[in-house]
Design an enzyme around this catalytic site. Structure first.
Site, PDB file in Angstrom:
ATOM      1  N   ASN A 177      -5.342   6.337  -2.027  1.00  0.00           N
ATOM      2  CA  ASN A 177      -4.882   6.721  -0.691  1.00  0.00           C
ATOM      3  C   ASN A 177      -4.394   8.161  -0.614  1.00  0.00           C
ATOM      4  O   ASN A 177      -4.506   8.805   0.429  1.00  0.00           O
ATOM      5  CB  ASN A 177      -3.789   5.769  -0.187  1.00  0.00           C
ATOM      6  CG  ASN A 177      -4.411   4.472   0.310  1.00  0.00           C
ATOM      7  OD1 ASN A 177      -5.612   4.421   0.560  1.00  0.00           O
ATOM      8  ND2 ASN A 177      -3.601   3.434   0.436  1.00  0.00           N
TER       9      ASN A 177
ATOM     10  N   HIS B  38      -2.523  -3.337  -6.536  1.00  0.00           N
ATOM     11  CA  HIS B  38      -3.031  -2.962  -5.214  1.00  0.00           C
ATOM     12  C   HIS B  38      -4.521  -3.234  -5.100  1.00  0.00           C
ATOM     13  O   HIS B  38      -5.341  -2.579  -5.733  1.00  0.00           O
ATOM     14  CB  HIS B  38      -2.723  -1.470  -4.969  1.00  0.00           C
ATOM     15  CG  HIS B  38      -3.056  -1.016  -3.585  1.00  0.00           C
ATOM     16  ND1 HIS B  38      -3.785   0.106  -3.311  1.00  0.00           N
ATOM     17  CD2 HIS B  38      -2.744  -1.552  -2.379  1.00  0.00           C
ATOM     18  CE1 HIS B  38      -3.905   0.245  -2.006  1.00  0.00           C
ATOM     19  NE2 HIS B  38      -3.291  -0.741  -1.417  1.00  0.00           N
TER      20      HIS B  38
ATOM     21  N   SER C 226       0.826  -1.213   0.000  1.00  0.00           N
ATOM     22  CA  SER C 226       0.000   0.000   0.000  1.00  0.00           C
ATOM     23  C   SER C 226       0.855   1.255   0.000  1.00  0.00           C
ATOM     24  O   SER C 226       0.414   2.311  -0.431  1.00  0.00           O
ATOM     25  CB  SER C 226      -0.873   0.055   1.254  1.00  0.00           C
ATOM     26  OG  SER C 226      -1.733  -1.026   1.296  1.00  0.00           O
TER      27      SER C 226
ATOM     28  N   GLU D 135      -5.738  -1.039  -8.197  1.00  0.00           N
ATOM     29  CA  GLU D 135      -4.854  -0.035  -8.771  1.00  0.00           C
ATOM     30  C   GLU D 135      -3.654  -0.784  -9.343  1.00  0.00           C
ATOM     31  O   GLU D 135      -3.058  -1.609  -8.649  1.00  0.00           O
ATOM     32  CB  GLU D 135      -4.361   0.941  -7.691  1.00  0.00           C
ATOM     33  CG  GLU D 135      -5.417   1.897  -7.180  1.00  0.00           C
ATOM     34  CD  GLU D 135      -4.896   2.774  -6.029  1.00  0.00           C
ATOM     35  OE1 GLU D 135      -5.109   3.983  -6.066  1.00  0.00           O
ATOM     36  OE2 GLU D 135      -4.281   2.235  -5.089  1.00  0.00           O
TER      37      GLU D 135
HETATM   38  P1  NAI Z   1      -1.546  -9.659   7.224  1.00  0.00           P
HETATM   39  O1  NAI Z   1      -0.693  -9.336   8.381  1.00  0.00           O
HETATM   40  O2  NAI Z   1      -2.964 -10.027   7.453  1.00  0.00           O
HETATM   41  O3  NAI Z   1      -0.854 -10.876   6.418  1.00  0.00           O
HETATM   42  C1  NAI Z   1       0.480 -10.916   6.099  1.00  0.00           C
HETATM   43  C2  NAI Z   1       0.900 -12.371   6.071  1.00  0.00           C
HETATM   44  O4  NAI Z   1       2.213 -12.455   5.527  1.00  0.00           O
HETATM   45  C3  NAI Z   1       0.960 -13.045   7.438  1.00  0.00           C
HETATM   46  O5  NAI Z   1       0.114 -14.162   7.439  1.00  0.00           O
HETATM   47  C4  NAI Z   1       2.424 -13.457   7.580  1.00  0.00           C
HETATM   48  O6  NAI Z   1       2.579 -14.700   8.243  1.00  0.00           O
HETATM   49  C5  NAI Z   1       2.849 -13.568   6.134  1.00  0.00           C
HETATM   50  N1  NAI Z   1       4.285 -13.469   5.900  1.00  0.00           N
HETATM   51  C6  NAI Z   1       5.194 -12.668   6.497  1.00  0.00           C
HETATM   52  N2  NAI Z   1       6.421 -12.865   5.945  1.00  0.00           N
HETATM   53  C7  NAI Z   1       6.256 -13.799   4.949  1.00  0.00           C
HETATM   54  C8  NAI Z   1       7.139 -14.396   4.005  1.00  0.00           C
HETATM   55  N3  NAI Z   1       8.416 -14.064   3.962  1.00  0.00           N
HETATM   56  N4  NAI Z   1       6.630 -15.293   3.169  1.00  0.00           N
HETATM   57  C9  NAI Z   1       5.323 -15.634   3.199  1.00  0.00           C
HETATM   58  N5  NAI Z   1       4.442 -15.092   4.063  1.00  0.00           N
HETATM   59  C10 NAI Z   1       4.915 -14.184   4.931  1.00  0.00           C
HETATM   60  O7  NAI Z   1      -1.394  -8.437   6.216  1.00  0.00           O
HETATM   61  P2  NAI Z   1      -2.417  -7.892   5.125  1.00  0.00           P
HETATM   62  O8  NAI Z   1      -3.319  -6.907   5.762  1.00  0.00           O
HETATM   63  O9  NAI Z   1      -2.989  -9.024   4.375  1.00  0.00           O
HETATM   64  O10 NAI Z   1      -1.446  -7.064   4.189  1.00  0.00           O
HETATM   65  C11 NAI Z   1      -0.583  -7.689   3.279  1.00  0.00           C
HETATM   66  C12 NAI Z   1      -0.100  -6.681   2.268  1.00  0.00           C
HETATM   67  O11 NAI Z   1      -1.227  -6.124   1.595  1.00  0.00           O
HETATM   68  C13 NAI Z   1       0.663  -5.510   2.849  1.00  0.00           C
HETATM   69  O12 NAI Z   1       1.652  -5.137   1.960  1.00  0.00           O
HETATM   70  C14 NAI Z   1      -0.408  -4.413   2.949  1.00  0.00           C
HETATM   71  O13 NAI Z   1       0.134  -3.126   2.879  1.00  0.00           O
HETATM   72  C15 NAI Z   1      -1.211  -4.707   1.701  1.00  0.00           C
HETATM   73  N6  NAI Z   1      -2.598  -4.230   1.724  1.00  0.00           N
HETATM   74  C16 NAI Z   1      -3.380  -4.390   2.835  1.00  0.00           C
HETATM   75  C17 NAI Z   1      -4.691  -3.948   2.828  1.00  0.00           C
HETATM   76  C18 NAI Z   1      -5.568  -4.150   4.014  1.00  0.00           C
HETATM   77  O14 NAI Z   1      -6.624  -3.505   4.083  1.00  0.00           O
HETATM   78  N7  NAI Z   1      -5.204  -4.984   4.967  1.00  0.00           N
HETATM   79  C19 NAI Z   1      -5.270  -3.275   1.644  1.00  0.00           C
HETATM   80  C20 NAI Z   1      -4.371  -3.233   0.504  1.00  0.00           C
HETATM   81  C21 NAI Z   1      -3.084  -3.673   0.581  1.00  0.00           C
END
Ligand code: NAI
Length: 450
Positions: free
Chosen positions: A189, A138, A117, A150
């Protein structure tokens, strides 16, 4: 390029949804996460969601879709990938490290997409030897329901990678906007943050939260109030995103109110308390009173966001059409931000910015050159027939009463917000003239007066 194998890194909030929609689009999907527990929960959530789709008759046997998804903790699963989508933790070093590894494992033609993001796409791409096949994709939360993505071009992203990514987005049922330059906050954003900050500043200046939200809902036609959106997104998420964007050069003075809420750990709906109080942690809608909608000028609330949109257009980051699409599909605005600006009048937007710049002394309120040029060229919006867009009708003003004919409808609007549209002699006179005009305009078949 033919995509069959999609590998999603990260099984968290975003990753499992992205995996589900990819499987629904008939791709062979592998989810990779470092945490077995997260993978287990992700599969349960996907199964629940697919069963729901099956019960609604939207898909056949849910097991057929589920069988398209494999899971593993082994990064080597990327070796057969045609398209990798990274949705792991938002940490530059951790993402870079993963991409460095993946670059060695994946086929040379495989495209890497990141769901980051806030992090710079072009910098993440440098961890690989495939900067041309590296792109931002995104999604919005939840990816299964939100219709927009996006697509962000990094400095070296090739046109082919962009085209393949557009087709991929379409194939998983998403509409897309293209962010042509990798600017902090991309499109949605950046605009959101301007709106959020202005909302908090109005509160710092003495308006209350409900007044801001009532203005957004009842006078701008937004589905949720601005503070409701912040509470829903998470105050911590907004706080961190704004910090990173600021560090990357997004010009704004930080909101004291968001900082206070963050420090008090009042993160919003997910903890049961944010700008509003909720009965418990979870998703709730607040009641916003309509009578609270009339002290704040909608133009003032939205002027910084419109200024940001002008900056995006002038710097060739996004097209006008994509800005409209992004705010409608990504934030559920009932009309696009630029149409909103054309309704307000570009001169009024510029005045609102100048007033605020004078009052606060913040550089961020300086009207963008594009807006100034539009005013100079009399591109004031609907009232002059052209603003960001060309309009078929013109707006005519009788004092503080505006009259617009849109197809067969006459719109008569009282526009003296600062005096709460008090009906004095001048206002009655304007109304009288506008109503007379509506009577005379023969093809007006419906009339709205308020
Ligand atoms: P989250 O914390 O729910 O999930 C992230 C996952 O990545 C965790 O399950 C973790 O165990 C795993 N992980 C960490 N290191 C890893 C690796 N080396 N290999 C494989 N898995 C690994 O995070 P979320 O919210 O799903 O966000 C993920 C990405 O999406 C971030 O970059 C965030 O900025 C982006 N994003 C999030 C949004 C949201 O509303 N939560 C919206 C749009 C983008």
């Amino acid at each position: 390029m033919n995509i069959q194998n999609v590998v999603v890194f990260g099984a968290g909030t975003m990753g499992h949804g992205i995996a589900e929609i990819s499987a629904l689009a008939n791709y062979d999907v592998t989810i990779v996460d470092v945490d077995e527990d997260v993978i287990k929960k992700a599969l349960q959530k996907i199964e629940w969601s697919l069963k729901k789709l099956e019960s609604k008759g939207k898909i056949g046997d849910y097991k057929d879709v589920l069988s398209k998804i494999n899971t593993t903790t082994d990064v080597n699963a990327a070796k057969d990938a045609d398209y990798v989508i990274e949705a792991i933790v938002e940490k530059f070093e951790i993402k870079s490290e993963l991409f460095r590894k993946l670059d060695k494992i994946a086929k040379p033609e495989c495209i890497f997409a990141t769901n980051t993001s806030t992090l710079p796409i072009s910098e993440l791409a440098k961890a690989t030897n495939r900067e041309d096949r590296f792109i931002g994709l995104h999604f919005f939360n939840p990816p299964t329901l939100m219709p927009l993505v996006e697509i962000i071009k990094g400095v070296k992203t090739s046109d082919e990678t962009l085209e393949v990514t557009k087709s991929f987005a379409k194939s998983i049922g998403k509409d897309f906007v293209v962010v042509k330059k990798d600017v902090p906050g991309f499109l949605v954003n950046r605009i959101n943050l301007r709106v959020f900050i202005e909302a908090t500043r109005l509160v710092e200046d003495g308006f209350d939260i409900e007044e801001v939200d009532a203005t957004a809902k009842y006078r701008l036609g937004m589905p949720m109030g601005i503070f409701e959106v912040i509470d829903f997104s998470g105050i911590d998420v907004v706080y961190y995103a704004s910090k990173v964007m600021k560090a990357r050069g997004f010009n704004f003075v930080e909101s004291k109110l968001i900082e206070e809420k963050f420090k008090a750990k009042e993160f919003g709906m997910k903890v049961g308390k944010g700008f509003y109080d909720y009965p418990k942690a979870g998703y709730f809608r607040v009641k916003v009173r309509r009578d609270k909608a009339y002290r704040i000028s909608p133009v003032k609330l939205m002027a910084p966001a419109i200024n940001e949109a002008a900056w995006l257009i002038r710097n060739d980051v996004a097209s006008k059409e994509d800005i409209e699409k992004a705010m409608k599909l990504g934030m559920n605005y009932s009309i696009g931000l630029l149409e909103m600006a054309d309704n307000f009048g570009i001169d009024r937007v510029v005045n609102a910015l100048n007033e605020k710049a004078k009052e606060k002394g913040f550089d961020e309120y300086k009207p963008d050159e594009l807006l100034l040029k539009m005013v100079e060229e009399n591109k004031l919006g609907k009232k002059s027939g052209e603003g960001f867009f060309k309009w078929k009708f013109k707006k005519q003003c009788f004092g503080y009463i505006s009259y617009e004919k849109r197809d067969k409808t006459a719109w008569i609007v009282m526009e003296r917000e600062e005096k709460l549209n008090a009906l004095d002699r001048e206002m009655w006179d304007g109304l009288h003239k506008a109503l007379n005009k509506a009577e005379k305009d023969e093809d007006v078949s419906y009339r709205y007066h308020w």
